[in-house]
Write an enzyme that holds these catalytic residues in place. Structure first.
Site, mmCIF file in Angstrom:
data_model
loop_
_atom_site.group_PDB
_atom_site.id
_atom_site.type_symbol
_atom_site.label_atom_id
_atom_site.label_comp_id
_atom_site.label_asym_id
_atom_site.label_seq_id
_atom_site.Cartn_x
_atom_site.Cartn_y
_atom_site.Cartn_z
ATOM 1 N N ASP A 1 0.835 -1.210 0.000
ATOM 2 C CA ASP A 1 0.000 0.000 0.000
ATOM 3 C C ASP A 1 0.869 1.260 0.000
ATOM 4 O O ASP A 1 1.605 1.518 0.953
ATOM 5 C CB ASP A 1 -0.897 -0.062 1.256
ATOM 6 C CG ASP A 1 -1.975 0.999 1.238
ATOM 7 O OD1 ASP A 1 -1.920 1.903 0.388
ATOM 8 O OD2 ASP A 1 -2.867 0.926 2.099
ATOM 9 N N ASP B 1 -10.434 4.291 -1.618
ATOM 10 C CA ASP B 1 -11.095 3.338 -0.721
ATOM 11 C C ASP B 1 -12.612 3.373 -0.914
ATOM 12 O O ASP B 1 -13.254 4.388 -0.660
ATOM 13 C CB ASP B 1 -10.769 3.681 0.736
ATOM 14 C CG ASP B 1 -9.315 3.387 1.061
ATOM 15 O OD1 ASP B 1 -8.540 3.133 0.115
ATOM 16 O OD2 ASP B 1 -8.965 3.415 2.247
#
Ligand code: GLA
Length: 658
Positions: free
Chosen positions: A403, A469
């Protein structure tokens, strides 16, 4: 630039003489927390950004500032005579691309539609008789071009009321209908029917099979190096020499025998079908522990999820140490004296955890950032990449989510061209993982930067997030899916576009990393979510609470016929076919020559969604099956149609009949 005179209450339209309404009730006086909108919060007598309401230079004293997509429901309690407003795009929006459409519905029927309104365009006037209407819905759509900059004003919005006052109410509650038939007692072997591995590395595959236990499995011929546990259907050992091996599988119990094949492809490519599993993020956030991970693995088996192909049990962020955290058990040094990563005190023994997962025939996933810190401020891999890759392999992990997070700080100081900088940390980790004596699937999480779908596979990635997200924009599952599907040409076995996790059941609000609670999506939206992800061949990672799986959630997650579409070996992402206003189809070619077709309704009203053969590019007659209900529905020629609930979807599989 704006007119200084506010359009105030004294400039109200005169009520028609025939109207005996005694009272004006402003929309902005009502409870505005009932607005559901894609960005920000509905504002009382202000624009969504808190400024004076203003449309095309005209300022307004009263009204509600909202943001597309925005929905509010009202109960008029039989007391309202008229609804009046002026609507348009708020002047404070900073982009010319802002465009909206306002719609009003009464008792399920569309009563008014503004058409498309753009920034700077004069407001449209609403003057609508609502006598006799009980349920009113005020909707602002993005007019089909995405919600960015869509600041919407219901200016001077008010009811002329002769009886009871209107009130805003929650959206009508939909019936919870379970469509997936319960699995029968007889054995049924499910997808995936192909798996990739690298020669010489540890091999693990749990044959996904539904049906009553005890069950006895066979697998023949098994490549050298592999063994089958006949009671559990778990294949283990060392991956065979480069090549393709077709293994005949059977599963037998006292109700019958099922047969299938598994193609084992020993070569360079992993994740030959989209990865399936569970990830802790949207439920446990920075509360994740070893115990919760083990519980998730146990439930993956006991709930039947593993029997329809769910396989990876993945930790996300917050398993390492942070410099600062409210939970002292998560605070500590990032690494030991040699530079080895230190899990925090909630993870006393990583090897024992992955062993627990592997014993069940499942695989273990982990997470870190290429930057100095993860998104939640925990230890990152920066300058320890080789050591960490080795560590993940030693601990027994089978998947890494990498990430970007704080890597932006590193990239900012890097003089290389942007695309090189985007690729750099992934090129490094991709190579390091390939060097490990273990198959580790790599998920790139960098939100789509630099068109990652174009190069994710080349740097060793097996899947890549195509956007931010999804937890922050759950009301936009359709938009996010449609955007993800635009990258369909880049997808193939071993290389998957990832629109983020399935967030149904109990999940915590991503804003504030909340405790798990029932997800805000309607049952129809949850069916749409799963249908779209299956048709797009997206990685299927459930991210709800495994400790609170209810019957409805299992029904959405565990329909093997839908999952077969997701796991189809061709790996095609469905193509979008726009139909009417707010409806579309998604069409996916499957390896056996059949087609999966989803019919979707993004709108707020139930609709019959019809896709004609010319629209779908079909010809002739097709045997047709409703996949959610697992029912044959006869033959179709010329078109496929289905009644679809508001924000719902239906999925069919069609085989050409001669
Ligand atoms: C980012 C990712 C999420 C999750 C969090 C963890 O926001 O996109 O999927 O991993 O970080 O902090």
């Amino acid at each position: 630039m704006f007119a200084t005179v506010l359009w105030s209450a004294s400039l109200l339209f005169a009520a028609p003489a025939s109207l005996s309404a005694a009272e004006t009730v402003w929309l902005s006086e009502l409870d505005l927390t009932m607005f559901r909108q894609s960005w920000g919060e509905a504002q009382r007598d202000r624009s969504v950004t808190g400024k004076t309401l203003s449309i095309a230079g005209q300022a307004y004293e009263r009204g509600v500032g909202t943001h597309a997509r925005s929905v509010v429901w009202l109960d008029l309690v039989g007391g309202s005579e008229r609804f009046l407003a002026v609507v348009g795009v708020d002047d404070a929006t900073t982009s010319d691309s802002a465009s909206l459409a306002f719609q009003i519905a009464g008792d399920g029927r569309k009563l008014w539609d503004s058409g498309v309104l753009r920034r700077g365009q004069p407001a449209k006037t609403v003057d609508l008789e609502v006598r006799g209407v009980r349920s009113l819905m005020l909707l602002v759509t993005d007019a089909g071009d995405g919600v960015s900059y869509d600041h919407a004003n219901w200016a001077q919005a008010r009811f002329l009321v002769s009886g009871a006052r209107p009130r805003t109410v929650p959206a009508p509650v939909e019936d919870v209908v379970i469509l997936t038939p319960k699995p029968g007692p007889a054995p049924r072997i499910n997808s995936p029917r192909v798996t990739g591995c690298r020669p010489g590395n540890p091999f693990l595959f749990r044959i996904p099979a539904q049906g009553e236990r005890p069950m006895t499995f066979t697998a023949n011929p098994l490549p050298a190096g592999l063994t089958l546990d006949a009671d559990t259907g778990i294949l283990r050992g060392t991956a065979p020499a480069r090549g393709e091996y077709v293994v005949n599988l059977s599963a037998r119990n006292r109700h019958g025998t099922a047969q299938s094949t598994l193609r084992i492809v020993a070569g360079d490519t992993l994740a030959l079908t989209p990865t399936m599993g569970w990830n802790h993020w949207y439920t446990h956030y920075d509360r994740i522990t070893d115990r919760l991970m083990r519980e998730a693995a146990d439930v993956m088996v006991s709930s039947g999820m593993a029997d329809v192909g769910y396989q990876y049990v993945s930790i996300d962020d917050c398993w390492m140490n942070a410099a600062k955290h409210a939970d002292p058990l998560r605070v500590g040094p990032h690494r030991d004296a040699e530079g080895n990563l230190l899990p925090n005190k909630h993870f006393p023994d990583m090897n024992a955890l992955t062993e627990h997962i592997h014993r069940l025939g499942l695989k273990a996933g982990t997470y870190i950032s290429p930057g100095p810190r993860t998104c939640a401020g925990f230890a990152g891999s920066w300058q320890h990449e080789a050591r960490d890759a080795r560590q993940f392999a030693d601990w027994g992990f089978d998947l890494l989510k990498y990430d970007w997070c704080s890597y932006g700080e590193i990239a900012a100081k890097d003089p290389d061209p942007e695309l090189v900088k985007f690729k750099k940390p992934y090129v490094l980790m991709g190579r390091l993982l390939q060097e490990q004596p273990r198959d580790i699937v790599l998920n790139l999480c960098q939100y789509g930067m630099g068109d990652v779908w174009k190069w994710g596979a080349e740097v060793g990635g097996h899947s890549w997030r195509t956007a931010g997200d999804l937890g922050f924009e759950l009301d936009r599952i359709f938009e996010v899916a449609l955007q993800n599907a635009e990258h369909r040409d880049w997808q193939r076995p071993g290389a998957w576009n990832d629109p983020d996790y399935i967030q149904i059941g109990y999940i915590g609000n991503a804003h504030g990393m909340g405790q798990p609670r029932p997800c805000p999506l309607t049952p129809s939206e949850q069916y749409s979510f799963m249908s779209l992800w299956c048709l797009m061949a997206s990685p299927l990672f459930f991210s709800g609470d495994m400790g609170r799986l209810d019957e409805f959630t299992v029904n959405v997650l565990c329909n093997p016929e839908l999952i077969e579409v997701n796991q189809d070996p061709l790996g095609q992402c469905g193509r979008v076919v726009p139909l009417a206003d707010e409806t579309f189809a998604m069409v996916k070619d499957l390896a056996d020559g059949s087609k999966a077709v989803g019919l979707f309704n993004r709108g707020e009203f139930p609709a019959t969604v019809t896709a004609t053969w010319p629209a779908l590019g079909f010809e002739g007659r097709y045997r047709t099956r409703d996949l959610w209900r697992q029912q044959d529905v006869g033959f179709r020629q010329e078109s496929l149609a289905a009644p679809v609930a508001r924000r719902g979807g239906a999925v069919f599989r069609l085989w050409r009949a001669e």
